[in-house]
Design a protein around this motif. Structure first.
Motif, PDB file in Angstrom:
ATOM      1  N   ALA A   4      47.618  54.378  38.011  1.00  9.97           N
ATOM      2  CA  ALA A   4      48.503  53.364  37.445  1.00  9.97           C
ATOM      3  C   ALA A   4      49.442  52.903  38.545  1.00  9.97           C
ATOM      4  O   ALA A   4      50.144  53.714  39.146  1.00  9.97           O
ATOM      5  N   VAL A   5      49.450  51.619  38.821  1.00 10.86           N
ATOM      6  CA  VAL A   5      50.250  51.083  39.910  1.00 10.86           C
ATOM      7  C   VAL A   5      50.949  49.826  39.435  1.00 10.86           C
ATOM      8  O   VAL A   5      50.562  49.200  38.450  1.00 10.86           O
ATOM      9  N   ALA A   6      51.983  49.425  40.181  1.00 10.50           N
ATOM     10  CA  ALA A   6      52.733  48.237  39.778  1.00 10.50           C
ATOM     11  C   ALA A   6      52.007  46.957  40.169  1.00 10.50           C
ATOM     12  O   ALA A   6      51.958  46.010  39.428  1.00 10.50           O
ATOM     13  N   GLN A   7      51.429  46.936  41.371  1.00 12.09           N
ATOM     14  CA  GLN A   7      50.750  45.736  41.851  1.00 12.09           C
ATOM     15  C   GLN A   7      49.402  46.150  42.421  1.00 12.09           C
ATOM     16  O   GLN A   7      49.254  46.346  43.625  1.00 12.09           O
ATOM     17  N   PRO A   8      48.351  46.298  41.594  1.00 17.86           N
ATOM     18  CA  PRO A   8      47.081  46.807  42.078  1.00 17.86           C
ATOM     19  C   PRO A   8      46.305  45.769  42.867  1.00 17.86           C
ATOM     20  O   PRO A   8      46.478  44.570  42.694  1.00 17.86           O
ATOM     21  N   ALA A   9      45.417  46.275  43.702  1.00 16.03           N
ATOM     22  CA  ALA A   9      44.484  45.399  44.410  1.00 16.03           C
ATOM     23  C   ALA A   9      43.094  45.988  44.256  1.00 16.03           C
ATOM     24  O   ALA A   9      42.604  46.696  45.120  1.00 16.03           O
ATOM     25  N   PRO A  10      42.434  45.748  43.118  1.00 16.62           N
ATOM     26  CA  PRO A  10      41.157  46.377  42.841  1.00 16.62           C
ATOM     27  C   PRO A  10      40.089  45.969  43.842  1.00 16.62           C
ATOM     28  O   PRO A  10      40.085  44.859  44.359  1.00 16.62           O
ATOM     29  N   ALA A  11      39.166  46.895  44.078  1.00 10.27           N
ATOM     30  CA  ALA A  11      38.119  46.644  45.070  1.00 10.27           C
ATOM     31  C   ALA A  11      37.217  45.491  44.675  1.00 10.27           C
ATOM     32  O   ALA A  11      36.639  44.830  45.520  1.00 10.27           O
ATOM     33  N   THR A  12      37.093  45.232  43.389  1.00  9.89           N
ATOM     34  CA  THR A  12      36.154  44.217  42.926  1.00  9.89           C
ATOM     35  C   THR A  12      36.644  42.797  43.165  1.00  9.89           C
ATOM     36  O   THR A  12      35.860  41.893  43.349  1.00  9.89           O
ATOM     37  N   VAL A  13      37.952  42.592  43.127  1.00 11.16           N
ATOM     38  CA  VAL A  13      38.511  41.253  43.307  1.00 11.16           C
ATOM     39  C   VAL A  13      39.722  41.359  44.211  1.00 11.16           C
ATOM     40  O   VAL A  13      40.707  42.011  43.851  1.00 11.16           O
ATOM     41  N   PRO A  14      39.736  40.742  45.379  1.00 10.85           N
ATOM     42  CA  PRO A  14      40.887  40.841  46.247  1.00 10.85           C
ATOM     43  C   PRO A  14      42.073  40.089  45.680  1.00 10.85           C
ATOM     44  O   PRO A  14      41.949  38.965  45.212  1.00 10.85           O
ATOM     45  N   ALA A  15      43.253  40.721  45.713  1.00 10.69           N
ATOM     46  CA  ALA A  15      44.468  40.068  45.247  1.00 10.69           C
ATOM     47  C   ALA A  15      45.219  39.549  46.464  1.00 10.69           C
ATOM     48  O   ALA A  15      45.875  40.307  47.171  1.00 10.69           O
ATOM     49  N   ALA A  16      45.078  38.266  46.759  1.00 14.21           N
ATOM     50  CA  ALA A  16      45.705  37.688  47.932  1.00 14.21           C
ATOM     51  C   ALA A  16      46.170  36.289  47.602  1.00 14.21           C
ATOM     52  O   ALA A  16      45.581  35.599  46.781  1.00 14.21           O
ATOM     53  N   GLY A  17      47.236  35.865  48.271  1.00 18.44           N
ATOM     54  CA  GLY A  17      47.731  34.522  48.062  1.00 18.44           C
ATOM     55  C   GLY A  17      48.527  34.393  46.782  1.00 18.44           C
ATOM     56  O   GLY A  17      48.863  35.362  46.113  1.00 18.44           O
ATOM     57  N   GLN A  18      48.813  33.150  46.431  1.00 15.56           N
ATOM     58  CA  GLN A  18      49.617  32.870  45.253  1.00 15.56           C
ATOM     59  C   GLN A  18      48.853  33.226  43.985  1.00 15.56           C
ATOM     60  O   GLN A  18      47.683  32.861  43.837  1.00 15.56           O
ATOM     61  N   PRO A  19      49.479  33.940  43.055  1.00 14.29           N
ATOM     62  CA  PRO A  19      48.770  34.255  41.808  1.00 14.29           C
ATOM     63  C   PRO A  19      48.479  33.005  40.997  1.00 14.29           C
ATOM     64  O   PRO A  19      49.248  32.048  41.003  1.00 14.29           O
ATOM     65  N   VAL A  20      47.360  33.030  40.296  1.00  5.23           N
ATOM     66  CA  VAL A  20      47.001  31.916  39.413  1.00  5.23           C
ATOM     67  C   VAL A  20      47.884  31.941  38.167  1.00  5.23           C
ATOM     68  O   VAL A  20      48.333  30.905  37.678  1.00  5.23           O
ATOM     69  N   VAL A  21      48.110  33.136  37.625  1.00  2.42           N
ATOM     70  CA  VAL A  21      49.035  33.322  36.498  1.00  2.42           C
ATOM     71  C   VAL A  21      50.156  34.224  36.985  1.00  2.42           C
ATOM     72  O   VAL A  21      49.905  35.316  37.504  1.00  2.42           O
ATOM     73  N   ASP A  22      51.394  33.756  36.833  1.00  2.00           N
ATOM     74  CA  ASP A  22      52.550  34.485  37.351  1.00  2.00           C
ATOM     75  C   ASP A  22      53.604  34.614  36.249  1.00  2.00           C
ATOM     76  O   ASP A  22      54.293  33.649  35.910  1.00  2.00           O
ATOM     77  N   VAL A  23      53.681  35.792  35.662  1.00  2.00           N
ATOM     78  CA  VAL A  23      54.644  36.087  34.593  1.00  2.00           C
ATOM     79  C   VAL A  23      55.738  36.959  35.193  1.00  2.00           C
ATOM     80  O   VAL A  23      55.462  38.047  35.705  1.00  2.00           O
TER      81      VAL A  23
END
Length: 268
Positions: A4-23
């Motif tokens: 459990a993490v606050a800002q994960p970066a799963p191996a399947t989809v890289p989390a980079a750049g501006q988020p598409v949905v930002d809450v």
């Protein structure tokens, strides 16, 4: 495999750049004084399939509706592709919503129900027909274009609802327990079909469910919410690769994931 993490970066989809949905730090208080959400922060990056999971009444659907621009937060901010949610929804191509109930118009055929949002946006007839035909094919309803809702099974009605959303060619697909009323076999089949379509189109998906097994099968990340007021208490990356065959549901990794998520739900 799980954490459990606050800002994960799963191996399947890289989390980079501006988020598409930002809450960001979203709270919601209803007019009757009910505190529904408290300090909810959640980002979805392009191509992720994120599932909101939590007990009944925790605010999962409230988060979804706020992201869709169908309700406003009492505090905090929400952006979809850098815009206010209402603006993204009005543009049509940015976002589409699949509700719990198919909400089909009984006097319209499968094709006409699928075309309806496009017609309301003023899309021309030929383009509507092209987009609707493509969406109907994607959901496996070719040959049923002229059928009416009364002639369809529950699973087929939900496929029409999904086709109606897909015809809009959205970047972001919001789904509020779309398979909750279906039998388990139909639900599993539609889960598999949904993943096939998601992999082909690479939408960014925010999906709400009560079903731990469904969340574990579909998601790149599972976000667990607490009972009201809804807060995010765990953000769990799912490292299992895609495609995920039906056999994935009986694998040791799947069982471990389900057990971990259930424990987070109990703690919440």
């Amino acid at each position: 495999m799980l954490r459990a993490v606050a800002q994960p970066a799963p191996a399947t989809v890289p989390a980079a750049g501006q988020p598409v949905v930002d809450v960001r730090n979203v709270g919601k208080v209803y007019q009757n004084g009910t505190l529904a959400l408290s300090d909810v922060t959640l980002q979805l990056h392009a191509g992720e399939f994120v599932t909101l999971l939590g007990p009944s009444g925790c605010g999962k659907s409230t988060v979804l509706r706020i992201v869709a621009g169908l309700g406003k937060p009492s505090s905090g901010s929400v952006a979809v592709d850098g815009q206010e949610p209402e603006a993204a929804r009005r543009r049509g191509h940015e976002m589409a919503f699949v509700f719990q109930d198919p909400t089909l118009l009984p006097w319209l055929t499968v094709r006409k129900n699928t075309e309806l949002p496009l017609k309301l946006r003023g899309v021309g007839r030929k383009e509507r027909e092209r987009l609707a035909s493509s969406a109907i094919r994607l959901v496996g309803l070719t040959g049923f274009e002229q059928a009416y809702p009364r002639e369809l099974s529950g699973g087929m009605k939900m496929r029409v609802s999904i086709a109606r959303a897909l015809a809009q060619e959205p970047k972001v697909l919001l789904m509020d327990e779309p398979f909750g009323a279906l039998d388990e076999i139909t639900r599993q089949r539609l889960n598999e079909d949904l993943l096939d379509m998601w992999q082909a189109a690479q939408w960014t998906v925010l999906f709400v469910t009560h079903n731990v097994f469904e969340a574990a099968y579909l998601s790149t990340r599972i976000v667990v919410m607490s009972s009201r007021p809804g807060r995010i208490v765990a953000d769990i990356p799912v490292d299992a690769p895609y495609p995920r065959p039906p056999e994935f549901r009986s694998s040791p990794g799947f069982g471990a994931l389900v057990s971990a998520v259930v424990q987070f739900l109990r703690d919440a």
